[in-house]
Design an enzyme around this catalytic site. Structure first.
Site, short mmCIF file in Angstrom:
data_model
loop_
_atom_site.label_atom_id
_atom_site.label_comp_id
_atom_site.label_asym_id
_atom_site.label_seq_id
_atom_site.Cartn_x
_atom_site.Cartn_y
_atom_site.Cartn_z
N SER A 1 0.86 -1.18 0.00
CA SER A 1 0.00 0.00 0.00
C SER A 1 0.90 1.23 0.00
O SER A 1 1.77 1.35 -0.87
CB SER A 1 -0.95 -0.04 1.20
OG SER A 1 -1.94 0.97 1.09
N HIS B 1 -2.83 -1.22 -3.30
CA HIS B 1 -4.08 -0.50 -3.05
C HIS B 1 -4.18 0.72 -3.97
O HIS B 1 -3.58 1.76 -3.72
CB HIS B 1 -4.14 -0.05 -1.59
CG HIS B 1 -4.39 -1.16 -0.63
ND1 HIS B 1 -4.06 -1.10 0.70
CD2 HIS B 1 -4.96 -2.38 -0.82
CE1 HIS B 1 -4.40 -2.22 1.29
NE2 HIS B 1 -4.94 -3.02 0.39
N ASP C 1 -4.62 -4.84 5.92
CA ASP C 1 -4.98 -5.74 4.82
C ASP C 1 -3.77 -6.61 4.49
O ASP C 1 -2.64 -6.12 4.39
CB ASP C 1 -5.40 -4.92 3.60
CG ASP C 1 -5.92 -5.79 2.46
OD1 ASP C 1 -6.39 -6.91 2.74
OD2 ASP C 1 -5.86 -5.34 1.31
#
Length: 263
Positions: free
Chosen positions: A13, A40, A131
């Site tokens: 990310s 992401h 995540d």
């Protein structure tokens, strides 16, 4: 093109683009593994395949639904689609968001672990929130290898630190050493992975639908669809899921009674 002997799945990310470029820059052109990456990006346009192709000797693309997984290729989850793994093939879906993300890391890792077990190498890089932790738990539980960027070496340490806190991690290394480590891990793995013909019919939501569990519902509703949430435990990680398939974790500086504040 050859079938790979290993599957490398990578999640990143904030700060992940530069980390990914450093990793692929040292990977050999004859790497006998496929690399599948979820960054992401939401629904925004992504130039990551172009950037990674220029950074190293392996080609990188956004895959098509049903595309065969081949060795020596980098597959990047396209905007607004989860990238899933079936035996020998990639599936794309616009299924429910997980941890507010689509593409999300957990679906990629979870599906790869279920399809390939001990042949999977999971890599979590810099990023916020957590995540990838649940997905990495699946990788480890099914005999795969777990690699995490050293949090002290990360632009945003939350994602790698969450994995360290909840999963037995095999390697914690700075990003400069991850490429060479992956090369060694692939070289030590010799079994050829199976390749199956993809199933016919609508696969858009395959692997993303919620499953019934006897867990008790909690007194909050899903912030995405308004449905009731159920609480479950994955090792030491607490998750909340609704009947649609939206999934959230509890480790986002909120308590279960305040899940609707997830961002």
């Amino acid at each position: 093109m050859m079938s790979p002997t290993a599957i490398i799945v990578v999640g990143a990310s904030a700060g992940g683009v530069e980390a990914l470029r450093r990793i692929v820059s040292v990977l050999p052109g004859d790497l006998n593994s496929a690399i599948l990456i979820t960054l992401h990006i939401g629904a925004h346009r992504s130039d990551l395949p172009w950037l990674l192709s220029r950074a190293g000797s392996l080609p990188a693309t956004h895959p098509l639904d049903g595309e065969k997984i081949c060795a020596g290729h980098i597959y990047v989850a396209p905007p607004d689609h989860h990238m899933l793994v079936e035996t020998g093939y990639i599936r794309l879906t616009k299924g429910p968001r997980e941890n507010w993300a689509r593409p999300a890391i957990d679906p990629l890792f979870r599906s790869a672990a279920r399809a390939y077990g001990t042949s999977v190498v999971g890599v979590i890089l810099t990023g916020g929130l957590n995540d990838g932790t649940a997905g990495m738990f699946e990788v480890k539980a099914r005999g795969g290898t777990t690699v995490v960027q050293d949090p002290s070496d990360s632009v945003t340490p939350n994602m790698p630190q969450s994995v360290i806190d909840h999963v037995i991690v095999d390697y914690v290394v700075p990003v400069k050493d991850i490429g060479s480590l992956l090369t060694s891990l692939v070289a030590d793995h010799h079994a050829t992975l199976p390749v199956n013909v993809p199933q016919t019919g609508d696969s858009q939501e395959k692997g993303m639908t919620a499953e019934f569990t006897p867990n008790h519902p909690v007194a909050v509703t899903c912030p995405d669809c308004g449905g009731a949430l159920r609480q479950s435990e994955l090792g030491t990680l607490t998750q909340f899921s609704c009947h649609i398939g939206h999934v959230y974790t509890a480790e986002v500086d909120v308590h279960p009674w305040n899940v609707t504040n997830f961002e």
